[in-house]
Design a protein around this motif. Structure first.
Motif, PDB file in Angstrom:
ATOM      1  N   GLY A 167      -9.535  -1.703 -10.124  1.00  0.00           N
ATOM      2  CA  GLY A 167      -9.457  -1.316  -8.718  1.00  0.00           C
ATOM      3  C   GLY A 167      -8.143  -1.763  -8.102  1.00  0.00           C
ATOM      4  O   GLY A 167      -7.258  -2.273  -8.787  1.00  0.00           O
ATOM      5  N   SER A 168      -8.035  -1.553  -6.819  1.00  0.00           N
ATOM      6  CA  SER A 168      -6.826  -1.970  -6.111  1.00  0.00           C
ATOM      7  C   SER A 168      -7.183  -2.225  -4.654  1.00  0.00           C
ATOM      8  O   SER A 168      -8.212  -1.757  -4.162  1.00  0.00           O
ATOM      9  CB  SER A 168      -5.732  -0.898  -6.198  1.00  0.00           C
ATOM     10  N   LEU A 169      -6.344  -2.945  -3.988  1.00  0.00           N
ATOM     11  CA  LEU A 169      -6.456  -3.113  -2.549  1.00  0.00           C
ATOM     12  C   LEU A 169      -5.057  -3.247  -1.988  1.00  0.00           C
ATOM     13  O   LEU A 169      -4.115  -3.612  -2.684  1.00  0.00           O
ATOM     14  CB  LEU A 169      -7.342  -4.303  -2.159  1.00  0.00           C
ATOM     15  N   SER A 170      -4.940  -2.913  -0.720  1.00  0.00           N
ATOM     16  CA  SER A 170      -3.648  -2.981  -0.047  1.00  0.00           C
ATOM     17  C   SER A 170      -3.787  -3.855   1.178  1.00  0.00           C
ATOM     18  O   SER A 170      -4.778  -3.767   1.906  1.00  0.00           O
ATOM     19  CB  SER A 170      -3.179  -1.591   0.383  1.00  0.00           C
ATOM     20  N   LEU A 171      -2.781  -4.667   1.399  1.00  0.00           N
ATOM     21  CA  LEU A 171      -2.757  -5.551   2.552  1.00  0.00           C
ATOM     22  C   LEU A 171      -1.372  -5.466   3.170  1.00  0.00           C
ATOM     23  O   LEU A 171      -0.365  -5.625   2.482  1.00  0.00           O
ATOM     24  CB  LEU A 171      -3.063  -6.988   2.135  1.00  0.00           C
ATOM     25  N   SER A 172      -1.327  -5.197   4.463  1.00  0.00           N
ATOM     26  CA  SER A 172      -0.070  -5.149   5.190  1.00  0.00           C
ATOM     27  C   SER A 172      -0.145  -6.147   6.338  1.00  0.00           C
ATOM     28  O   SER A 172      -1.078  -6.105   7.139  1.00  0.00           O
ATOM     29  CB  SER A 172       0.164  -3.736   5.740  1.00  0.00           C
ATOM     30  N   VAL A 173       0.821  -7.053   6.395  1.00  0.00           N
ATOM     31  CA  VAL A 173       0.850  -8.070   7.439  1.00  0.00           C
ATOM     32  C   VAL A 173       2.146  -7.926   8.218  1.00  0.00           C
ATOM     33  O   VAL A 173       3.236  -8.053   7.650  1.00  0.00           O
ATOM     34  CB  VAL A 173       0.751  -9.493   6.835  1.00  0.00           C
ATOM     35  N   GLY A 174       2.024  -7.635   9.515  1.00  0.00           N
ATOM     36  CA  GLY A 174       3.192  -7.588  10.394  1.00  0.00           C
ATOM     37  C   GLY A 174       3.510  -9.007  10.860  1.00  0.00           C
ATOM     38  O   GLY A 174       2.716  -9.602  11.589  1.00  0.00           O
ATOM     39  N   LEU A 175       4.613  -9.553  10.438  1.00  0.00           N
ATOM     40  CA  LEU A 175       4.918 -10.952  10.740  1.00  0.00           C
ATOM     41  C   LEU A 175       5.167 -11.197  12.220  1.00  0.00           C
ATOM     42  O   LEU A 175       4.678 -12.181  12.775  1.00  0.00           O
ATOM     43  CB  LEU A 175       6.099 -11.424   9.909  1.00  0.00           C
ATOM     44  N   SER A 176       5.897 -10.326  12.872  1.00  0.00           N
ATOM     45  CA  SER A 176       6.147 -10.553  14.303  1.00  0.00           C
ATOM     46  C   SER A 176       5.047  -9.999  15.174  1.00  0.00           C
ATOM     47  O   SER A 176       4.738 -10.541  16.230  1.00  0.00           O
ATOM     48  CB  SER A 176       7.502  -9.958  14.712  1.00  0.00           C
ATOM     49  N   THR A 177       4.410  -8.908  14.726  1.00  0.00           N
ATOM     50  CA  THR A 177       3.346  -8.298  15.520  1.00  0.00           C
ATOM     51  C   THR A 177       1.977  -8.929  15.254  1.00  0.00           C
ATOM     52  O   THR A 177       1.029  -8.703  16.001  1.00  0.00           O
ATOM     53  CB  THR A 177       3.236  -6.796  15.222  1.00  0.00           C
ATOM     54  N   LYS A 178       1.884  -9.665  14.167  1.00  0.00           N
ATOM     55  CA  LYS A 178       0.630 -10.280  13.738  1.00  0.00           C
ATOM     56  C   LYS A 178      -0.458  -9.215  13.506  1.00  0.00           C
ATOM     57  O   LYS A 178      -1.634  -9.479  13.620  1.00  0.00           O
ATOM     58  CB  LYS A 178       0.159 -11.340  14.722  1.00  0.00           C
ATOM     59  N   ASN A 179       0.000  -8.016  13.146  1.00  0.00           N
ATOM     60  CA  ASN A 179      -0.897  -6.928  12.825  1.00  0.00           C
ATOM     61  C   ASN A 179      -1.272  -7.011  11.347  1.00  0.00           C
ATOM     62  O   ASN A 179      -0.399  -7.192  10.494  1.00  0.00           O
ATOM     63  CB  ASN A 179      -0.220  -5.584  13.118  1.00  0.00           C
ATOM     64  N   VAL A 180      -2.554  -6.908  11.044  1.00  0.00           N
ATOM     65  CA  VAL A 180      -3.022  -6.949   9.669  1.00  0.00           C
ATOM     66  C   VAL A 180      -3.799  -5.670   9.396  1.00  0.00           C
ATOM     67  O   VAL A 180      -4.687  -5.303  10.152  1.00  0.00           O
ATOM     68  CB  VAL A 180      -3.920  -8.169   9.425  1.00  0.00           C
ATOM     69  N   GLU A 181      -3.437  -4.999   8.297  1.00  0.00           N
ATOM     70  CA  GLU A 181      -4.158  -3.806   7.861  1.00  0.00           C
ATOM     71  C   GLU A 181      -4.602  -4.027   6.435  1.00  0.00           C
ATOM     72  O   GLU A 181      -3.838  -4.475   5.585  1.00  0.00           O
ATOM     73  CB  GLU A 181      -3.255  -2.575   7.951  1.00  0.00           C
ATOM     74  N   PHE A 182      -5.843  -3.716   6.184  1.00  0.00           N
ATOM     75  CA  PHE A 182      -6.450  -3.885   4.877  1.00  0.00           C
ATOM     76  C   PHE A 182      -7.068  -2.568   4.461  1.00  0.00           C
ATOM     77  O   PHE A 182      -7.766  -1.945   5.240  1.00  0.00           O
ATOM     78  CB  PHE A 182      -7.522  -4.988   4.970  1.00  0.00           C
ATOM     79  N   SER A 183      -6.778  -2.130   3.250  1.00  0.00           N
ATOM     80  CA  SER A 183      -7.404  -0.892   2.771  1.00  0.00           C
ATOM     81  C   SER A 183      -7.613  -0.957   1.275  1.00  0.00           C
ATOM     82  O   SER A 183      -7.087  -1.775   0.588  1.00  0.00           O
ATOM     83  CB  SER A 183      -6.560   0.314   3.132  1.00  0.00           C
TER      84      SER A 183
END
Length: 128
Positions: free
Chosen positions: A112-128
């Motif tokens: 399987g796989s997963l994706s994680l995106s972390v915006g360092l300045s925006t503190k936005n986290v996206e997980f898929s």
């Protein structure tokens, strides 16, 4: 049936992840009011487990159509053994009160796989 340890060794030898987690399928055992009454304590307990690193994933499941809330939930624990995972599930206020019951199984994640995106300045986290 194949012994779990043998299957895990084979999976690892072919390059699979062979990560062991524990899955509780939780279903209502009493009236909906009992489940609702225990919900705040259940969510607080899960938040504590998450902070401690013992909760991987948790949430409700739909019916087979995907359109309706069935009342079944899935909780995925990180634990050292099936007995340790059972202890976590037993201590859940939903299960402890009898509002819900559960079935617990080992789960081996191989692919399987997963994706994680972390915006360092925006503190936005996206997980898929």
């Amino acid at each position: 049936m194949v012994a779990w340890a043998d299957y895990k060794a084979e999976a690892k030898s072919r390059g699979a992840l062979a990560l062991e987690l524990y899955v509780a399928i939780s279903t209502p055992a009493k009236a909906p009011e009992n489940v609702k009454d225990n919900l705040p304590d259940h969510l607080a307990y899960q938040a504590d487990l998450e902070r401690a690193g013992a909760l991987a994933f948790a949430g409700p499941m739909s019916d087979e159509s995907g359109e309706l809330m069935q009342g079944t939930g899935m909780i995925v624990y990180r634990a050292d053994s099936l007995a340790a995972a059972r202890d976590l599930a037993d201590k859940d206020p939903m299960h402890k009160s009898g509002a819900r019951s559960y079935v617990l199984r080992r789960w081996m994640i191989n692919e399987g796989s997963l994706s994680l995106s972390v915006g360092l300045s925006t503190k936005n986290v996206e997980f898929s």
